[in-house]
Design a protein around this motif. Structure first.
Motif, PDB file in Angstrom:
ATOM      1  N   PRO A 370      76.358 -47.590  29.810  1.00  0.00           N
ATOM      2  CA  PRO A 370      77.670 -48.100  29.380  1.00  0.00           C
ATOM      3  C   PRO A 370      78.038 -49.415  30.070  1.00  0.00           C
ATOM      4  O   PRO A 370      77.653 -49.656  31.217  1.00  0.00           O
ATOM      5  N   ASP A 371      78.800 -50.245  29.356  1.00  0.00           N
ATOM      6  CA  ASP A 371      79.294 -51.460  29.993  1.00  0.00           C
ATOM      7  C   ASP A 371      80.399 -51.107  30.980  1.00  0.00           C
ATOM      8  O   ASP A 371      80.833 -49.956  31.095  1.00  0.00           O
ATOM      9  N   ALA A 372      80.825 -52.101  31.736  1.00  0.00           N
ATOM     10  CA  ALA A 372      81.777 -51.849  32.821  1.00  0.00           C
ATOM     11  C   ALA A 372      83.078 -51.246  32.307  1.00  0.00           C
ATOM     12  O   ALA A 372      83.630 -50.319  32.923  1.00  0.00           O
ATOM     13  N   ALA A 373      83.595 -51.753  31.193  1.00  0.00           N
ATOM     14  CA  ALA A 373      84.860 -51.241  30.664  1.00  0.00           C
ATOM     15  C   ALA A 373      84.722 -49.793  30.216  1.00  0.00           C
ATOM     16  O   ALA A 373      85.613 -48.964  30.459  1.00  0.00           O
ATOM     17  N   TYR A 407      60.846 -64.342  14.974  1.00  0.00           N
ATOM     18  CA  TYR A 407      62.093 -64.305  14.201  1.00  0.00           C
ATOM     19  C   TYR A 407      63.251 -63.779  15.030  1.00  0.00           C
ATOM     20  O   TYR A 407      64.307 -64.418  15.125  1.00  0.00           O
ATOM     21  N   SER A 408      63.087 -62.617  15.661  1.00  0.00           N
ATOM     22  CA  SER A 408      64.192 -62.036  16.418  1.00  0.00           C
ATOM     23  C   SER A 408      64.492 -62.834  17.688  1.00  0.00           C
ATOM     24  O   SER A 408      65.642 -62.912  18.132  1.00  0.00           O
ATOM     25  N   SER A 409      63.464 -63.436  18.275  1.00  0.00           N
ATOM     26  CA  SER A 409      63.664 -64.231  19.490  1.00  0.00           C
ATOM     27  C   SER A 409      64.522 -65.458  19.223  1.00  0.00           C
ATOM     28  O   SER A 409      65.262 -65.915  20.108  1.00  0.00           O
ATOM     29  N   GLU A 410      64.423 -65.992  18.003  1.00  0.00           N
ATOM     30  CA  GLU A 410      65.110 -67.241  17.695  1.00  0.00           C
ATOM     31  C   GLU A 410      66.383 -67.055  16.894  1.00  0.00           C
ATOM     32  O   GLU A 410      67.020 -68.038  16.490  1.00  0.00           O
ATOM     33  N   LEU A 411      66.799 -65.807  16.644  1.00  0.00           N
ATOM     34  CA  LEU A 411      68.019 -65.564  15.872  1.00  0.00           C
ATOM     35  C   LEU A 411      69.236 -66.153  16.582  1.00  0.00           C
ATOM     36  O   LEU A 411      69.430 -65.953  17.781  1.00  0.00           O
ATOM     37  N   SER A 412      70.058 -66.843  15.828  1.00  0.00           N
ATOM     38  CA  SER A 412      71.259 -67.430  16.420  1.00  0.00           C
ATOM     39  C   SER A 412      72.276 -66.362  16.811  1.00  0.00           C
ATOM     40  O   SER A 412      73.160 -66.624  17.633  1.00  0.00           O
ATOM     41  N   SER A 413      72.156 -65.171  16.253  1.00  0.00           N
ATOM     42  CA  SER A 413      73.098 -64.099  16.582  1.00  0.00           C
ATOM     43  C   SER A 413      72.725 -63.369  17.871  1.00  0.00           C
ATOM     44  O   SER A 413      73.402 -62.414  18.254  1.00  0.00           O
ATOM     45  N   ARG A 414      71.634 -63.787  18.548  1.00  0.00           N
ATOM     46  CA  ARG A 414      71.266 -63.152  19.803  1.00  0.00           C
ATOM     47  C   ARG A 414      72.347 -63.396  20.847  1.00  0.00           C
ATOM     48  O   ARG A 414      72.788 -64.529  21.044  1.00  0.00           O
ATOM     49  N   ASP A 415      72.773 -62.324  21.490  1.00  0.00           N
ATOM     50  CA  ASP A 415      73.850 -62.378  22.475  1.00  0.00           C
ATOM     51  C   ASP A 415      73.250 -62.645  23.851  1.00  0.00           C
ATOM     52  O   ASP A 415      72.833 -61.726  24.555  1.00  0.00           O
ATOM     53  N   ASP A 416      73.206 -63.922  24.241  1.00  0.00           N
ATOM     54  CA  ASP A 416      72.591 -64.285  25.519  1.00  0.00           C
ATOM     55  C   ASP A 416      73.430 -63.824  26.704  1.00  0.00           C
ATOM     56  O   ASP A 416      72.940 -63.817  27.840  1.00  0.00           O
ATOM     57  N   GLY A 417      74.675 -63.448  26.461  1.00  0.00           N
ATOM     58  CA  GLY A 417      75.516 -62.950  27.534  1.00  0.00           C
ATOM     59  C   GLY A 417      75.545 -61.441  27.625  1.00  0.00           C
ATOM     60  O   GLY A 417      76.381 -60.876  28.348  1.00  0.00           O
ATOM     61  N   TYR A 418      74.634 -60.764  26.915  1.00  0.00           N
ATOM     62  CA  TYR A 418      74.678 -59.302  26.862  1.00  0.00           C
ATOM     63  C   TYR A 418      74.615 -58.673  28.255  1.00  0.00           C
ATOM     64  O   TYR A 418      75.391 -57.765  28.580  1.00  0.00           O
ATOM     65  N   VAL A 419      73.703 -59.144  29.109  1.00  0.00           N
ATOM     66  CA  VAL A 419      73.548 -58.514  30.427  1.00  0.00           C
ATOM     67  C   VAL A 419      74.808 -58.641  31.272  1.00  0.00           C
ATOM     68  O   VAL A 419      75.003 -57.882  32.239  1.00  0.00           O
ATOM     69  N   ASP A 420      75.694 -59.566  30.914  1.00  0.00           N
ATOM     70  CA  ASP A 420      76.925 -59.727  31.680  1.00  0.00           C
ATOM     71  C   ASP A 420      77.878 -58.552  31.509  1.00  0.00           C
ATOM     72  O   ASP A 420      78.835 -58.421  32.272  1.00  0.00           O
ATOM     73  N   CYS A 421      77.623 -57.700  30.499  1.00  0.00           N
ATOM     74  CA  CYS A 421      78.521 -56.555  30.300  1.00  0.00           C
ATOM     75  C   CYS A 421      78.441 -55.578  31.460  1.00  0.00           C
ATOM     76  O   CYS A 421      79.318 -54.720  31.619  1.00  0.00           O
ATOM     77  N   TRP A 422      77.406 -55.713  32.289  1.00  0.00           N
ATOM     78  CA  TRP A 422      77.284 -54.845  33.469  1.00  0.00           C
ATOM     79  C   TRP A 422      77.675 -55.572  34.770  1.00  0.00           C
ATOM     80  O   TRP A 422      77.658 -54.975  35.841  1.00  0.00           O
ATOM     81  N   SER A 423      77.994 -56.852  34.687  1.00  0.00           N
ATOM     82  CA  SER A 423      78.232 -57.627  35.907  1.00  0.00           C
ATOM     83  C   SER A 423      79.493 -57.192  36.644  1.00  0.00           C
ATOM     84  O   SER A 423      79.611 -57.399  37.861  1.00  0.00           O
ATOM     85  N   ASP A 424      80.458 -56.592  35.942  1.00  0.00           N
ATOM     86  CA  ASP A 424      81.705 -56.175  36.579  1.00  0.00           C
ATOM     87  C   ASP A 424      81.645 -54.758  37.146  1.00  0.00           C
ATOM     88  O   ASP A 424      82.676 -54.236  37.595  1.00  0.00           O
ATOM     89  N   LEU A 425      80.476 -54.134  37.116  1.00  0.00           N
ATOM     90  CA  LEU A 425      80.356 -52.820  37.742  1.00  0.00           C
ATOM     91  C   LEU A 425      80.537 -52.978  39.250  1.00  0.00           C
ATOM     92  O   LEU A 425      79.795 -53.715  39.902  1.00  0.00           O
ATOM     93  N   LYS A 426      81.520 -52.278  39.787  1.00  0.00           N
ATOM     94  CA  LYS A 426      81.905 -52.485  41.178  1.00  0.00           C
ATOM     95  C   LYS A 426      81.143 -51.552  42.110  1.00  0.00           C
ATOM     96  O   LYS A 426      80.713 -50.479  41.732  1.00  0.00           O
ATOM     97  N   ARG A 427      81.047 -51.993  43.337  1.00  0.00           N
ATOM     98  CA  ARG A 427      80.586 -51.081  44.396  1.00  0.00           C
ATOM     99  C   ARG A 427      81.690 -50.063  44.636  1.00  0.00           C
ATOM    100  O   ARG A 427      82.833 -50.416  44.934  1.00  0.00           O
ATOM    101  N   ARG A 428      81.368 -48.800  44.481  1.00  0.00           N
ATOM    102  CA  ARG A 428      82.357 -47.735  44.624  1.00  0.00           C
ATOM    103  C   ARG A 428      82.047 -46.826  45.803  1.00  0.00           C
ATOM    104  O   ARG A 428      82.766 -45.874  46.057  1.00  0.00           O
ATOM    105  N   PHE A 429      80.981 -47.097  46.527  1.00  0.00           N
ATOM    106  CA  PHE A 429      80.540 -46.256  47.613  1.00  0.00           C
ATOM    107  C   PHE A 429      81.565 -46.262  48.759  1.00  0.00           C
ATOM    108  O   PHE A 429      82.053 -47.307  49.182  1.00  0.00           O
ATOM    109  N   ALA A 430      81.882 -45.060  49.221  1.00  0.00           N
ATOM    110  CA  ALA A 430      82.802 -44.937  50.351  1.00  0.00           C
ATOM    111  C   ALA A 430      82.369 -43.760  51.219  1.00  0.00           C
ATOM    112  O   ALA A 430      82.157 -42.649  50.717  1.00  0.00           O
ATOM    113  N   ARG A 431      82.255 -43.994  52.518  1.00  0.00           N
ATOM    114  CA  ARG A 431      81.802 -42.936  53.437  1.00  0.00           C
ATOM    115  C   ARG A 431      82.990 -42.167  53.974  1.00  0.00           C
ATOM    116  O   ARG A 431      84.059 -42.734  54.213  1.00  0.00           O
TER     117      ARG A 431
END
Length: 431
Positions: A370-373, A407-431
């Motif tokens: 799942p993405d961060a949201a 064909y799929s590599s060069e599609l203009s609809s490719r979402d180059d920012g897709y991996v950013d959907c996980w960038s906001d996953l926070k560190r939640r670890f607490a001891r």
């Protein structure tokens, strides 16, 4: 009284005739068939395959399919690819997503409208698959298609399609699928405007229903909901073209008649359709999120028990009721590669960015989830019984890595920012 165009059941041995007494009684190849028909057998398995897995049908037709007027010639099809397909993409490995590809404005039939997105395995070794996008803007006229490399599983996404086959007529709309077995000749027509679909080309063993195991006798896809067409022949003497896909290449030959001239047939090797909205999902009713394999509609088995050549998995409307549970799919890595599409609605693990007509690829052992949201919402929402409504997503899941095409590599609809959907996953670890 209206006669149905379909027969119900999966894997049954059917018999159907468009003219009375066109089917021989007591023998498959009589010395002289009624109506002057030719007997022809179409085998989807080796002749000596065990009875339980032997696939074949007898066709009684006006002319045998061997009759054509020209030799085969090669047809250029640069965007229709087959595995192995090395060196097509220059992109590095990663998680990929594409927005919907607009239906082109030019004339495209089934033959010219197949655009390969991924390939996996080896078509000549009869293992693996390819995932295609299909765009149809024009009906085929005196043109036909036959795939010797594998069977086609077609998932309608926009617009309806009519498949006129040697065995009869199949119509599908968004929410339905059809399967055209290897070697079956067919023609595709539009029903209500231009059409977009996803296509899985299965090089391996024929799709079959998965075993239910402890689930028991009911639920998932029930065999009675699969529909096979009744005999419906064309007696037409007109110059026609038949396209053959064979060992990854496309060929054509000219004939002087319609090849859809089967007056009667019997056997268990035939095309069929299925309404995905009839799938009966099962799931966790206390806690934990079940494996996605619980939503398998069809499977193409491999020689390794429990590891599919392809699984066709859907995520339909269903209730989520598990308590104290992270309900969307968890973060995971696994040996299967997952090509995913969305027919309609919203996918619960990717509420943003993954839209109807779009697609994603998560290859073997690459992490995803799942993405961060979606994670934040699922982790904090009050858990009540909730219906995941008006949605239909699917996966073509294979044990083989799925490699991108040019064909799929060069599609203009490719979402180059897709991996950013996980960038906001926070560190939640607490001891």
């Amino acid at each position: 009284m209206t006669t149905s165009r379909y027969m119900s059941g999966f894997g049954n041995s059917f018999e159907t005739e468009a003219l009375p007494d066109a089917l021989p009684v007591g023998r498959n190849s009589p010395q002289q068939a009624n109506y002057g028909l030719y007997a022809e057998q179409l085998s989807g398995s080796a002749f000596t395959a065990p009875r339980g897995t032997n696939e074949r049908s007898w066709l009684y037709r006006i002319r045998p399919s061997v009759k054509h007027t020209t030799r085969f010639t090669t047809v250029e099809a640069p965007l229709l690819r087959s595995a192995p397909n090395p060196g097509q993409s220059k992109l590095p490995i990663g998680q990929y997503r594409w927005g919907p590809v607009a239906i082109p404005l030019e004339k495209l039939t089934f033959t010219t409208g197949l655009f390969t997105v991924t390939t996996a395995g080896d078509a000549e070794a009869q293992s693996g698959m390819a995932a295609h996008l299909l765009f149809v803007t024009a009906s085929m006229t005196n043109e036909y298609f036959c795939n010797a490399d594998g069977e086609f599983l077609v998932v309608a996404q926009q617009g309806g399609l009519r498949f006129r086959t040697e065995f009869g007529v199949i119509e599908i709309e968004p929410g339905e699928i059809c399967v055209i077995p290897r070697g079956v000749i067919f023609r595709v027509e539009l029903m209500n405007g231009a059409s977009r679909a996803y296509v899985c080309e299965n090089y391996g063993g024929s799709f079959t229903l998965p075993e239910r195991g402890p689930i028991g006798a009911n639920c998932l896809a029930n065999s009675r909901d699969f529909l096979t067409p009744v005999a419906a022949y064309e007696d037409r003497d007109q110059p026609s073209t038949v396209y053959f896909k064979w060992c990854g290449e496309l060929f054509k030959t000219e004939i002087g008649q319609s090849p859809l001239d089967v007056v009667a047939w019997h056997g268990n090797y035939a095309p069929y359709k299925y309404d995905l909205r009839r799938f009966s999902p099962v799931g966790a009713i206390a806690f934990d999120h079940p494996d996605p394999s619980i939503y398998t509609v069809l499977t193409s088995p491999s020689e390794t028990s429990g590891t599919a050549n392809i699984d066709f998995v859907i995520f339909p409307e269903r209730w989520a009721v598990a308590e104290n549970t992270f309900r969307p799919p968890w973060y995971h890595r696994n040996i299967m590669s997952e090509f995913m599409g969305l027919v309609y609605g919203v996918y619960d693990a990717k509420p943003e960015g993954f839209v109807p007509g779009g697609m994603s690829l998560h290859n073997m052992m690459l992490p995803h989830g799942p993405d961060a949201a979606a994670f934040e919402h699922a982790s904090t929402v009050e858990l009540k019984p909730h219906k995941i409504a008006n949605t239909l997503a699917f996966m073509f899941e294979s044990r083989f890595p799925q490699k991108l095409t040019r064909y799929s590599s060069e599609l203009s609809s490719r979402d180059d920012g897709y991996v950013d959907c996980w960038s906001d996953l926070k560190r939640r670890f607490a001891r």
